[in-house]
Motif scaffolding. Structure first.
Motif, short mmCIF file in Angstrom:
data_model
loop_
_atom_site.label_atom_id
_atom_site.label_comp_id
_atom_site.label_asym_id
_atom_site.label_seq_id
_atom_site.Cartn_x
_atom_site.Cartn_y
_atom_site.Cartn_z
N VAL A 172 -10.05 -10.64 3.52
CA VAL A 172 -10.64 -9.44 4.19
C VAL A 172 -12.05 -9.33 4.02
CG1 VAL A 172 -10.22 -7.23 4.28
CG2 VAL A 172 -8.03 -8.51 4.18
N PRO A 173 -12.82 -8.77 4.78
CA PRO A 173 -14.24 -8.61 4.72
C PRO A 173 -14.53 -7.64 3.56
CG PRO A 173 -13.69 -8.47 6.88
CD PRO A 173 -12.63 -8.72 6.33
N ILE A 174 -15.32 -7.88 2.75
CA ILE A 174 -15.37 -7.27 1.36
C ILE A 174 -15.53 -5.63 1.47
CG2 ILE A 174 -17.92 -7.38 0.95
CD1 ILE A 174 -15.13 -8.00 -1.65
N LEU A 175 -16.37 -5.28 2.38
CA LEU A 175 -16.50 -3.76 2.73
C LEU A 175 -15.30 -2.89 2.91
CD1 LEU A 175 -20.22 -3.84 4.12
CD2 LEU A 175 -19.42 -3.50 1.56
N LYS A 176 -14.36 -3.81 3.75
CA LYS A 176 -13.37 -3.22 4.18
C LYS A 176 -12.31 -3.16 3.06
CE LYS A 176 -9.99 -1.89 7.02
NZ LYS A 176 -10.00 -0.66 7.77
N ALA A 177 -12.10 -4.32 2.35
CA ALA A 177 -11.40 -4.34 1.10
C ALA A 177 -11.57 -2.93 -0.12
CB ALA A 177 -11.30 -5.59 0.52
N LEU A 178 -13.01 -3.01 -0.39
CA LEU A 178 -13.58 -2.07 -1.17
C LEU A 178 -13.23 -0.50 -0.62
CD1 LEU A 178 -16.79 -3.58 -2.20
CD2 LEU A 178 -14.76 -3.42 -3.67
N ASP A 179 -13.19 -0.48 0.62
CA ASP A 179 -12.84 0.86 1.28
C ASP A 179 -11.53 1.16 1.23
OD1 ASP A 179 -13.40 3.19 3.09
OD2 ASP A 179 -12.28 2.11 4.45
N ILE A 180 -10.71 0.17 1.28
CA ILE A 180 -9.13 0.49 0.72
C ILE A 180 -8.84 0.71 -0.50
CG2 ILE A 180 -6.72 -0.65 0.94
CD1 ILE A 180 -7.77 -2.35 3.25
N ILE A 181 -9.40 0.00 -1.44
CA ILE A 181 -9.14 0.15 -2.66
C ILE A 181 -9.71 1.61 -3.29
CG2 ILE A 181 -9.63 -0.52 -4.80
CD1 ILE A 181 -7.60 -2.33 -3.44
N THR A 182 -11.03 1.79 -2.87
CA THR A 182 -11.68 3.22 -2.90
C THR A 182 -10.63 4.31 -2.69
OG1 THR A 182 -13.78 2.44 -2.88
CG2 THR A 182 -13.36 4.69 -2.48
N LYS A 183 -9.94 4.14 -1.55
CA LYS A 183 -9.12 5.44 -1.17
C LYS A 183 -8.09 5.31 -1.97
CE LYS A 183 -10.17 5.55 3.80
NZ LYS A 183 -11.32 5.09 3.84
N VAL A 221 0.77 -1.05 0.02
CA VAL A 221 -0.09 -0.03 -0.09
C VAL A 221 0.84 1.30 0.14
CG1 VAL A 221 -1.59 1.38 1.44
CG2 VAL A 221 -1.72 -1.24 1.13
N ILE A 222 1.89 1.38 0.82
CA ILE A 222 2.62 2.37 0.78
C ILE A 222 3.49 2.74 -0.44
CG2 ILE A 222 4.92 3.33 2.05
CD1 ILE A 222 3.89 1.98 4.50
N LYS A 223 3.97 1.49 -0.81
CA LYS A 223 4.85 1.62 -2.06
C LYS A 223 3.64 2.27 -3.28
CE LYS A 223 8.26 -1.94 -1.47
NZ LYS A 223 8.56 -3.23 -1.66
N THR A 224 2.52 1.75 -3.53
CA THR A 224 1.51 2.08 -4.24
C THR A 224 1.13 3.61 -3.98
OG1 THR A 224 0.57 0.06 -4.52
CG2 THR A 224 -0.79 1.56 -5.29
N VAL A 225 0.89 4.16 -2.88
CA VAL A 225 0.65 5.53 -2.50
C VAL A 225 1.90 6.32 -2.97
CG1 VAL A 225 0.30 7.26 -0.73
CG2 VAL A 225 -1.12 4.86 -0.72
N GLN A 226 3.02 5.85 -2.89
CA GLN A 226 4.26 6.97 -3.14
C GLN A 226 4.16 6.87 -4.77
OE1 GLN A 226 7.25 4.30 -1.35
NE2 GLN A 226 7.27 5.78 0.31
N LYS A 227 3.78 5.71 -5.54
CA LYS A 227 3.70 5.78 -6.97
C LYS A 227 2.67 6.66 -7.42
CE LYS A 227 5.47 0.96 -8.11
NZ LYS A 227 5.25 -0.17 -8.58
N ILE A 228 1.56 6.72 -6.70
CA ILE A 228 0.69 7.60 -7.08
C ILE A 228 0.84 9.12 -7.07
CG2 ILE A 228 -1.75 8.48 -6.45
CD1 ILE A 228 -2.50 5.57 -5.65
N GLU A 229 1.29 9.44 -6.01
CA GLU A 229 1.91 10.67 -5.47
C GLU A 229 2.91 11.30 -6.81
OE1 GLU A 229 0.25 12.49 -3.40
OE2 GLU A 229 -0.85 10.97 -2.73
N LYS A 230 3.80 10.39 -6.89
CA LYS A 230 4.83 11.08 -7.78
C LYS A 230 4.50 10.85 -9.45
CE LYS A 230 8.48 10.12 -4.29
NZ LYS A 230 9.62 9.15 -4.20
N ALA A 231 3.44 10.35 -9.81
CA ALA A 231 2.96 9.69 -11.24
C ALA A 231 3.03 11.17 -11.98
CB ALA A 231 1.58 9.18 -11.02
N ASP A 232 3.42 10.72 -13.09
CA ASP A 232 3.25 11.59 -14.27
C ASP A 232 2.70 10.83 -15.54
OD1 ASP A 232 5.33 9.84 -15.49
OD2 ASP A 232 6.82 11.26 -15.14
N ARG A 233 2.66 11.55 -16.71
CA ARG A 233 2.14 10.82 -17.90
C ARG A 233 2.35 9.65 -17.98
NH1 ARG A 233 -2.25 12.58 -21.60
NH2 ARG A 233 -2.59 10.94 -22.79
#
Length: 636
Positions: free
Chosen positions: A330-341, A296-308
């Motif tokens: 993981v309970p589906i509503l919890k999983a979807l909440d993580i992915i939505t964020k 998750v941390i690595k993906t967030v870092q990629k998002i914050e630095k993303a270019d075209r």
């Protein structure tokens, strides 16, 4: 003299034509019936207990029941079979009746009422009197054969699921594979200060309180901080003063996802591990999610630095996290909440990147804007990057603003496509003039939808009212919603027309016997078109009726509960039902994606496990109740 209830029941076809009573003289049937007994059970009542002798069979007259086996360590119940109206309970005891058991085996399973149940107890004496009738033999043989098939199907499904979730040889990771075996512990009489020093020395955030290998409680870092902050706190007080007594525990042999579910659902971070009533170790949320947290941390870092150029890489990272969450159940509503964020972060980055690109061309943002998602993303249910559904609102109706946001809409749509979002076939994107505009333009657009309620306008409105603010001005968002509310007040007939459209899409009613429903008549169900869409639209109508315009379905459900439109009990049942439906839908679609198959929301009912069938039938009943509630005030 026969019980009047039994006499009345005999006049019902369900009893009179049952193999136990059909084909015999009326007097004989009534005589047999007089030996039986009508029993009533409330929801969650135990109908048959384990390790209890059985002296007959139970014919289910009304309601549903389930055969369950309980894990004595974790307390978890696994549903082995669902019993429907017209079916018998207690087949496992027939071997005793037939005299084929060398010694009566211990009954390991129990039968529990999953709704209000009315059942007729048929003692073995009645079975014995009817045993010579071939029709009774054939009936019991058929029933046992079907039950055996259901049990084997359920077992096969569990092995298949284990394999699908990436476990070698169909074996799941156990708690013992991830726990810390050297759990720090103090005695109940030890000073609180001793517990604090042990945490500091071991660099941990909890200690167990034990006495002669027996678990008495647990103390967390938070407990000590709160105690130390209290007025007159005494750090020499015994540990038992601040411990949480009888903490939630998990068995050493429990599955990994059992521990994960307990931690997530119970809101705890430290889970003592037990073996034969003794402490074997401890497992924490960090132990279970360490790998996922890193992803998750690595993906967030990629998002914050993303270019075209790097936008396409984000999808892979989010998909890996989703796959991990589903694999570990993981309970589906919890999983979807993580992915939505994560998707919200991605959308926010795309908008910022698009505005930056315009600035590089010398174009400056002329006024405030608000960017919204609709569809599955607006509902917080997007787990795969499907097509785009979004619109744009801006403050000023000027030529300059129009030109800037026209260009911004095109940039956003193009950058989203680069990130993996397909262009919407229905052109519901802010690159299209119909899906962007100033406040005054949107006000007129909504007025047209509400007054000229063609099917196209109603479908546009249905999609629109799944909106959720993703980026931009909160102040502009508030103004926008105020304008919508004004239009709603002027167009009361609009909700009536939405309700009429929804009336044409009733959620399937599964009132027939399970066997005929799932094995003979209906073979499949489109979970998206037949269940999820009607559910969302019904919730949409109710929310709009009471003044809630935007937000996820769970936010709307909470809103309606707070307004006392839903009771606490119905709210609980509704969320459980939604979770069941989404679990079934998301897992099937995800496997299709992984296998490279054509994506479809159609589920084969014949391939569902016994437990899935039971959960589906109860969930659809609750969702149908929601739909009836939403449409009730709009009846002709």
């Amino acid at each position: 003299m026969m019980d009047q209830n039994l006499y009345n029941l005999y006049n019902l076809e369900a009893v009179r034509f049952h193999p136990f009573f059909h084909g015999v003289e009326s007097d004989t049937a009534l005589s047999l019936l007089s030996m039986c007994e009508v029993r009533h059970y409330k929801k969650n009542d135990m109908i048959l207990k384990k390790n209890t002798p059985r002296d007959g069979l139970l014919l289910l007259l009304e309601g549903l029941s389930e055969v369950v086996v309980k894990n004595d360590h974790s307390g978890r119940e696994e549903v082995l079979e669902v019993i429907q109206t017209g079916e018998l309970i207690g087949f496992s005891s027939l071997s005793d009746f037939l005299g084929v058991s060398k010694q009566p085996p211990a009954e390991l399973v129990e039968v529990k009422a999953s709704s209000e149940v009315q059942a007729m107890f048929i003692p073995f004496e009645v079975v014995r009197k009817r045993w010579g009738d071939p029709a009774v033999h054939d009936y019991l043989l058929a029933q046992v054969a079907v039950r055996l098939k259901d049990v084997y199907t359920s077992l096969a499904e569990q092995i298949k699921l284990a394999t699908d979730y990436g476990e070698n040889d169909a074996l799941m990771i156990r708690v013992q594979d991830v726990m810390s075996s050297e759990a720090a512990a103090v005695s109940p009489a030890a000073a609180i200060q001793e517990a604090a020093q042990l945490m500091l020395k071991r660099k941990i955030s909890s200690v167990l309180v034990t006495e002669k290998d027996s678990l008495k409680g647990i103390i967390t870092e938070r407990d000590i901080v709160e105690w130390a902050a209290a007025e007159g706190a005494d750090m020499t007080a015994p540990a038992c003063t601040i411990m949480t007594a009888n903490p939630i525990t998990v068995s050493r042999s429990a599955y990994y996802y059992d521990a994960l579910s307990l931690i997530l659902l119970k809101g705890i971070k430290h889970l003592p591990v037990m073996e034969d009533s003794k402490v074997a170790g401890i497992v924490t949320l960090s132990d279970l999610l360490r790998k996922k947290n890193e992803n998750v941390i690595k993906t967030v870092q990629k998002i914050e630095k993303a270019d075209r150029d790097s936008l396409p890489q984000i999808k892979t990272g989010i998909y890996e996290i989703m796959d991990s969450l589903l694999r570990d159940r993981v309970p589906i509503l919890k999983a979807l909440d993580i992915i939505t964020k994560l998707y919200d972060r991605l959308a926010g980055r795309i908008i910022a990147l698009s505005i930056s690109e315009l600035k590089e061309k010398g174009l400056q943002q002329p006024c405030e804007y608000a960017f919204y998602h609709m569809g599955s993303s607006g509902r917080g249910e997007q787990f795969m990057l499907t097509d785009q559904d979004h619109f744009l609102v801006y403050e000023n109706h000027s030529k300059e603003a129009g030109e800037f946001f026209e260009e911004l809409g095109k940039r956003i749509t193009s950058n989203m496509e680069s990130a993996g979002y397909a262009r919407c076939k229905g052109l519901m994107m802010c690159s299209e003039k119909k899906w962007r505009g100033a406040l005054s333009v949107w006000e007129e657009r909504l007025r047209t939808w509400m007054l000229q309620s063609t099917n196209d306008n109603l479908l546009s409105a249905q999609n629109f009212f799944s909106y959720r603010l993703i980026s931009g001005s909160e102040e502009l968002h508030a103004k926008f919603e105020a304008r919508i509310l004004e239009q709603m007040k002027k167009s009361r007939i609009f909700l009536y027309r939405l309700a009429q459209l929804e009336r044409e899409q009733p959620i399937p009613a599964l009132g027939q016997p399970l066997r005929s429903l799932f094995k003979l008549q209906r073979k499949s169900m489109d979970m998206k078109k037949e269940v999820l869409f009607p559910y969302h639209h019904s919730l949409q109508i109710l929310s709009l009726t009471h003044g809630k315009l935007s937000g996820t379905p769970l936010e709307k459900i909470d809103f309606l509960k707070d307004r006392q439109v839903f009771s606490k009990e119905f709210t609980h049942d509704l969320i459980e039902s939604v979770s069941t439906i989404l679990t079934l839908y998301v897992n099937r679609r995800w496997q299709q994606e992984k296998n490279g198959a054509v994506l479809s929301s159609v589920v084969s009912l014949l391939r569902l496990s016994t437990r899935e069938k039971k959960e589906l039938i109860l969930s659809l009943k609750t969702l149908k109740e929601l739909q009836s509630h939403a449409l009730a005030r709009f009846t002709v």
